[in-house]
Design a protein around this motif. Structure first.
Motif, mmCIF file in Angstrom:
data_model
loop_
_atom_site.group_PDB
_atom_site.id
_atom_site.type_symbol
_atom_site.label_atom_id
_atom_site.label_comp_id
_atom_site.label_asym_id
_atom_site.label_seq_id
_atom_site.Cartn_x
_atom_site.Cartn_y
_atom_site.Cartn_z
ATOM 1 N N SER A 27 0.834 -1.193 0.000
ATOM 2 C CA SER A 27 0.000 0.000 0.000
ATOM 3 C C SER A 27 0.872 1.247 0.000
ATOM 4 N N ASP A 30 1.883 1.619 -3.525
ATOM 5 C CA ASP A 30 0.782 2.187 -4.309
ATOM 6 C C ASP A 30 0.659 3.688 -4.069
ATOM 7 N N LYS A 31 0.805 4.073 -2.806
ATOM 8 C CA LYS A 31 0.728 5.486 -2.448
ATOM 9 C C LYS A 31 1.860 6.253 -3.129
#
Length: 59
Positions: A27, A30-31
């Motif tokens: 994540s 992804d960020k």
């Protein structure tokens, strides 16, 4: 040496920590991709880009 390497993962309990960090890392990745794309679309460079990326990754 082979025996030593075989024993290391079993004796070291922190080996489970990277597996637990796996989903959080994806994540985070992804960020990072999203923030990087936004910074690129805004044509930010240098200190402005650094400041933007810092704020983007915090939130």
């Amino acid at each position: 040496m082979s025996n030593c390497l075989k024993k290391a993962p079993a004796a070291a309990t922190p080996a489970a920590a990277p597996a637990a960090a796996g989903p959080a890392k994806s994540s985070q990745q992804d960020k990072m991709k999203a923030c990087n794309a936004t910074a690129g679309s805004k044509a930010l460079k240098g200190d402005e880009r650094k400041a933007f990326m810092s704020e983007c990754l915090k939130g």
